[in-house]
Design an enzyme around this catalytic site. Structure first.
Site, short mmCIF file in Angstrom:
data_model
loop_
_atom_site.label_atom_id
_atom_site.label_comp_id
_atom_site.label_asym_id
_atom_site.label_seq_id
_atom_site.Cartn_x
_atom_site.Cartn_y
_atom_site.Cartn_z
N LYS A 123 82.03 -10.56 39.73
CA LYS A 123 82.84 -9.35 39.96
C LYS A 123 83.05 -8.62 38.63
O LYS A 123 82.83 -9.19 37.56
CB LYS A 123 84.18 -9.75 40.58
CG LYS A 123 85.01 -10.67 39.69
CD LYS A 123 86.20 -11.25 40.45
CE LYS A 123 86.99 -12.21 39.56
NZ LYS A 123 88.04 -12.91 40.29
N ARG A 134 99.04 -14.86 46.90
CA ARG A 134 98.26 -13.63 46.76
C ARG A 134 97.58 -13.33 48.09
O ARG A 134 98.15 -12.65 48.92
CB ARG A 134 97.29 -13.74 45.58
CG ARG A 134 96.64 -12.42 45.22
CD ARG A 134 95.80 -12.48 43.96
NE ARG A 134 94.62 -13.34 44.08
CZ ARG A 134 93.71 -13.49 43.12
NH1 ARG A 134 93.84 -12.85 41.97
NH2 ARG A 134 92.67 -14.28 43.30
N TYR A 182 96.11 5.88 11.28
CA TYR A 182 97.17 6.59 12.01
C TYR A 182 98.50 5.85 11.90
O TYR A 182 98.55 4.62 11.96
CB TYR A 182 96.80 6.68 13.49
CG TYR A 182 95.70 7.67 13.79
CD1 TYR A 182 95.87 9.04 13.53
CD2 TYR A 182 94.49 7.25 14.32
CE1 TYR A 182 94.86 9.95 13.81
CE2 TYR A 182 93.47 8.16 14.61
CZ TYR A 182 93.66 9.50 14.34
OH TYR A 182 92.67 10.40 14.62
N MET A 238 90.21 5.59 18.05
CA MET A 238 89.38 5.71 19.25
C MET A 238 87.94 5.25 18.98
O MET A 238 87.34 4.55 19.79
CB MET A 238 89.39 7.16 19.75
CG MET A 238 88.71 7.33 21.09
SD MET A 238 88.65 9.04 21.62
CE MET A 238 90.36 9.36 21.99
#
Ligand SMILES: *Cc1c(COP(=O)(O)O)cnc(C)c1O
Length: 359
Positions: free
Chosen positions: A34, A130, A256, A304
């Site tokens: 998955k 769950r 930053y 980023m």
């Protein structure tokens, strides 16, 4: 240019599966791929494992369709079942199977006019709260599912342990395992219980089918060990490179928010990888990376597209040198721990900007 590369070692992936098979030779393997095989690329991983495993498991139908359209023909289980009635024709078309975990699914299946039998598993809640039917409902539910026209008999039982990885939660495991033991004999079909942590720590509870996820990728399911310590080989190595080197002095504020203030003369390598590639922004100062096989440490906030590494005054680091962010030589388990998460999250968050290289 894609400066960040995820090297995926498919031989290591096969090695890890072979190791699981050596430990539990009688069990059939449901390879859990998955979330794009935990960020490793589900099509490539499925193709690499096709001859070693019994079938595959994913979380969403789109993930299964992607595999089928890429030519993967082994059985594929939808671990969360179907979410909408509209998905049932696709389940038939792509020849998928699923876990049935809720009464609303049974009600839909009882009315569904299928063109062929669908393989279903009855999912039991043995304590995680769950998905799945409670232990006291299983007998009735199992019978009801067995009577559904479109479902192929015999149906198997599937359950999931919530704490198999933590020493401190052993008592929950014992409760969940005894719940499992109290219902498993209802099944006329196969049983499927163990995930990675349970394969490592509760192999005596092995069932016809086992569902390894994270250990296939050479990564440990528990925080107190690495995959290497479990005898596994890491499959993903995430790398970038140095694109600039600068001298900094006492008092210089790096990055930053001036998150790191220099307390000595040193040199900073600017590495072209950032949170848009999947390296976590929340990483504190001082996370290890490998440059030319040497451990060095990050400083400043991750940007980023870039991040900062303190390379000191004397190291031999050059522009274009490769920087390992995690993988071979630098366990992702340790990186995850630094940032207060689990390796599952880091691996599945590698973004599509990263270039994948399979070998
Ligand atoms: C994700 C998942 C697995 C695999 O878990 P790992 O901890 O990665 O081994 C097994 N079973 C179910 C139901 C899952 O959702």
């Amino acid at each position: 240019m894609n400066t960040v590369k995820a090297y995926i070692d498919l031989q290591a992936l096969r090695f890890n599966i072979e190791k699981i098979k050596d430990t539990l030779p009688k069990c059939k393997i449901v390879s859990v791929i998955k979330a794009d095989a935990y960020g490793h690329g589900s099509v490539a991983c499925a193709k690499a494992l096709d001859d070693l495993v019994e079938c595959f498991a994913v979380a969403r139908i789109e993930e299964a369709i992607e595999l089928r359209e890429a030519g993967v023909s082994k059985n594929i289980i939808l671990l969360g079942g179907f979410f909408l009635e509209d998905e049932l024709p696709l389940v038939e078309k792509y020849d998928l199977s699923f876990a049935i975990h809720d009464v609303w699914q049974i009600e839909i299946l009882e009315k569904y006019q299928a063109s062929k039998k669908i393989k279903g598993w009855c999912q039991i809640n043995i304590g995680m709260q769950r998905l799945g039917f409670n232990v006291d409902q299983v007998k009735d539910v199992y019978k009801r599912i067995s009577n559904i026209q479109c479902i192929q008999n015999p149906i198997g039982l599937i359950a999931h342990l919530s704490c198999a990885d933590e020493e401190s939660t052993k008592s929950f495991n014992e409760l969940q395992l005894s719940a499992w033991n109290s219902v498993k004999d209802i099944s006329e079909g196969p049983l499927c219980l163990l995930n990675s942590a349970a394969i490592e720590y509760y192999s005596e509870y092995s069932t016809d089918f086992i569902r390894p996820g994270i250990i296939q990728y050479g990564v440990s399911p528990s925080s107190n060990k690495t995959g290497i310590e479990l005898g596994l080989k890491p499959v993903m190595t995430l790398c970038s490179k140095v694109i600039s080197i600068r001298n900094v002095d006492v008092g210089d504020a790096v990055g930053y928010g001036a998150y790191w203030i220099c307390d000595k003369k040193t040199r900073i390598a600017i590495v072209a990888a950032g949170y848009a590639d999947g390296y976590p922004r929340s990483m504190p100062n001082g996370c290890p990376v490998l440059i030319n096989g040497q451990v060095m440490h990050t400083v400043g906030h991750v940007c980023m597209d870039m991040m900062f590494v303190d390379i000191g005054l004397d190291s031999e680091v050059n522009i274009n040198d490769e920087v390992v962010l995690w993988g071979k030589g630098l366990p992702v388990e340790h990186i995850a721990q630094r940032v207060g998460t689990i390796p599952y999250e880091l691996l599945t968050r590698v973004t599509k900007r990263v270039k994948y290289i399979y070998n």
